[in-house]
Design a protein around this motif. Structure first.
Motif, PDB file in Angstrom:
ATOM      1  N   GLY A  27       0.781  -1.249  -0.202  1.00  0.00           N
ATOM      2  CA  GLY A  27       0.056   0.044   0.153  1.00  0.00           C
ATOM      3  C   GLY A  27       0.882   1.317  -0.009  1.00  0.00           C
ATOM      4  O   GLY A  27       0.630   2.098   1.016  1.00  0.00           O
ATOM      5  N   VAL A  28       1.841   1.296  -0.850  1.00  0.00           N
ATOM      6  CA  VAL A  28       2.593   2.465  -0.965  1.00  0.00           C
ATOM      7  C   VAL A  28       1.892   3.595  -1.697  1.00  0.00           C
ATOM      8  O   VAL A  28       1.563   3.509  -2.719  1.00  0.00           O
ATOM      9  N   ASN A  29       1.805   4.825  -0.921  1.00  0.00           N
ATOM     10  CA  ASN A  29       1.218   5.913  -1.406  1.00  0.00           C
ATOM     11  C   ASN A  29       1.820   6.675  -2.548  1.00  0.00           C
ATOM     12  O   ASN A  29       3.186   6.953  -2.521  1.00  0.00           O
ATOM     13  N   CYS A  30       1.226   7.158  -3.614  1.00  0.00           N
ATOM     14  CA  CYS A  30       1.764   8.002  -4.611  1.00  0.00           C
ATOM     15  C   CYS A  30       1.258   9.293  -4.489  1.00  0.00           C
ATOM     16  O   CYS A  30       0.085   9.462  -4.514  1.00  0.00           O
ATOM     17  N   ARG A  31       1.889  10.399  -4.170  1.00  0.00           N
ATOM     18  CA  ARG A  31       1.704  11.688  -3.723  1.00  0.00           C
ATOM     19  C   ARG A  31       1.513  12.891  -4.876  1.00  0.00           C
ATOM     20  O   ARG A  31       2.442  12.692  -5.828  1.00  0.00           O
ATOM     21  N   VAL A  40      -2.596  12.496  -1.345  1.00  0.00           N
ATOM     22  CA  VAL A  40      -2.476  10.941  -1.648  1.00  0.00           C
ATOM     23  C   VAL A  40      -3.152  11.050  -3.044  1.00  0.00           C
ATOM     24  O   VAL A  40      -4.535  11.156  -2.946  1.00  0.00           O
ATOM     25  N   LYS A  42      -3.035   7.957  -5.447  1.00  0.00           N
ATOM     26  CA  LYS A  42      -3.406   6.864  -5.619  1.00  0.00           C
ATOM     27  C   LYS A  42      -2.389   5.959  -4.831  1.00  0.00           C
ATOM     28  O   LYS A  42      -1.315   6.487  -4.203  1.00  0.00           O
ATOM     29  N   SER A  43      -2.595   4.426  -4.543  1.00  0.00           N
ATOM     30  CA  SER A  43      -1.556   3.449  -4.003  1.00  0.00           C
ATOM     31  C   SER A  43      -1.363   2.401  -4.723  1.00  0.00           C
ATOM     32  O   SER A  43      -2.164   1.914  -5.528  1.00  0.00           O
ATOM     33  N   TYR A  44      -0.116   2.008  -4.401  1.00  0.00           N
ATOM     34  CA  TYR A  44       0.439   0.701  -5.177  1.00  0.00           C
ATOM     35  C   TYR A  44       0.480  -0.304  -4.209  1.00  0.00           C
ATOM     36  O   TYR A  44       1.104  -0.270  -3.253  1.00  0.00           O
ATOM     37  N   VAL A  76       6.144   8.927  -5.838  1.00  0.00           N
ATOM     38  CA  VAL A  76       6.595   7.955  -4.644  1.00  0.00           C
ATOM     39  C   VAL A  76       7.935   7.814  -3.913  1.00  0.00           C
ATOM     40  O   VAL A  76       8.868   8.066  -4.815  1.00  0.00           O
TER      41      VAL A  76
END
Length: 231
Positions: A27-31, A40, A42-44, A76
């Motif tokens: 659940g790594v956030n892309c900001r 945030v 999206k999340s990967y 990210v």
């Protein structure tokens, strides 16, 4: 000769092709910018391959200050991207790729190891006023000192009055890159607004929880008034 030309073309294509790398965390956030104060987008999931279009410096995450801009248009932390290197593996993002306001949430104060004495903005080093004066100059680009616009800004508890006298907006609406100010305490307090939530504000500050030290906290918006020198 023909073989050499073809080989050179293949090398050029390989160098310019944007590479994809796997995400190593859950659940790594892309900001929207290179730091945890940014929204945030999206999340990967772990194992997702992300295409890195460029890289830039930002908030340090577990000792890694590189952030990767993905083909999704968000950032990210490189700490969770398996590029095979601790350094840059592609081109650096242009200056328009990330904002200096509010900027990364990090202790970038230049006098953190040399407290005592007076700073270039005529405040005592490692005090809340010195830290915020530094941020105003570096991130807002304003030529700020404790006599900004010909008025005596002095201690933190007089910043709101000095701002109004200088024609600077003071209100109850925080924005990232504005100055949080309160008259509470013996000399008041000022802090840098890093992020704003629905009912909360996240600030960076000096000399609050840690004497002459850096910290950040998230509090109710009503804790402060807000000085808008630029934003």
């Amino acid at each position: 000769m023909k073989f050499l030309i073809i080989a050179s073309l293949l090398q050029a294509v390989a160098f310019t092709t944007t590479a994809a790398y796997p995400i190593t965390g859950d659940g790594v956030n892309c900001r929207s910018g290179p730091g945890t104060s940014y929204a945030v987008k999206k999340s990967y999931a772990k194992g997702t391959d992300v295409t890195v279009t460029c890289q830039t410096a930002g908030e340090s995450i577990n000792g890694n200050a590189i952030w990767d801009k993905t083909s999704d248009g968000c950032y990210v932390t490189d700490y969770y991207v398996k590029t095979g290197s601790d350094g840059y593996v592609t081109t650096k993002c242009s200056s328009s790729g990330s904002s200096t306001i509010p900027g990364p949430v990090t202790n970038d104060y230049p006098y953190k190891s040399s407290c005592g004495g007076v700073d270039p903005w005529r405040y005592y080093k490692c005090q809340c006023t010195s830290f915020v004066a530094f941020r105003i100059n570096k991130r807002l680009g304003a030529d700020f000192t404790n006599t900004y616009k010909g008025h005596a800004w002095g201690n933190a508890d007089s910043w709101d009055d000095a701002a109004r006298a200088s024609g600077v907006t003071v209100n109850s609406t925080p924005k990232p890159g504005s100055i949080a100010q309160t008259n509470a305490g013996s000399a008041g307090h000022v802090a840098w607004v890093a992020a704003v939530g629905d009912d909360t504000v996240t600030v960076e500050e000096y000399n609050w929880a840690t004497a002459e030290g850096y910290g950040k906290r998230t509090v109710s918006k009503g804790t402060f008034s807000y000085i808008h020198i630029k934003v």
